[in-house]
Design a protein around this motif. Sequence first.
Motif, PDB file in Angstrom:
ATOM      1  N   ARG A  57       0.829  -1.210   0.000  1.00  0.00           N
ATOM      2  CA  ARG A  57       0.000   0.000   0.000  1.00  0.00           C
ATOM      3  C   ARG A  57       0.866   1.264   0.000  1.00  0.00           C
ATOM      4  N   SER A  81      -5.231   3.698  -0.432  1.00  0.00           N
ATOM      5  CA  SER A  81      -6.533   3.043  -0.350  1.00  0.00           C
ATOM      6  C   SER A  81      -7.137   2.997  -1.745  1.00  0.00           C
ATOM      7  N   THR A  82      -7.231   1.794  -2.304  1.00  0.00           N
ATOM      8  CA  THR A  82      -7.851   1.673  -3.616  1.00  0.00           C
ATOM      9  C   THR A  82      -9.354   1.925  -3.506  1.00  0.00           C
TER      10      THR A  82
END
Length: 176
Positions: A57, A81-82
């Motif tokens: 991440r 954060s996708t």
Amino acid sequence: MFPSAIQLLPLRLDQAEIFHRWIQDQEVVLYSLNAFQQMDSLAKVAEWLEATLADPRCLNLGVYLAETQELIGHAGISGISTANQAGEYFILLGEKRYWGQGIATEVTRQVVARGFEELGLNRIMLTVSEPNKGGVKAYLRAGFQLEGRLRQACLRNGDFHDKLMMSVLREEWSAS
């Protein structure tokens, strides 16, 4: 030194000694990660670097001089954060002789561009210690806007100071 004389390339595990040298200088890490305040050995720095580079991440980039390939800093986006298409920008210019030359602004612009174009992010935020005037100026020049203030959120050298929250959105970036 012109900002175009830098490259953003991957970091390597064998560069822990360089980070260790940087964090021995209290001026270099004064406004940096709290973790840097506690790393008192090469082994701890190497452990941190290995964990950092393994974090899926996090976009971790070394800031290198294009001509010599000397590592002069570290920058990227953490906490990606996708789901929210967001992340947090960070930078550490460890080689003080390159401070005040526009490199931080250029690195910030390049990393933010990667965040929007390659990672598909919509929002990139950061926090910066208010006394870090050079950092605040670089972030403003790179397109970040002030969002708010975290009062007395940081303790350094026995004094509390405020942290400023800043962000840039994809729609603002593409308009600039």
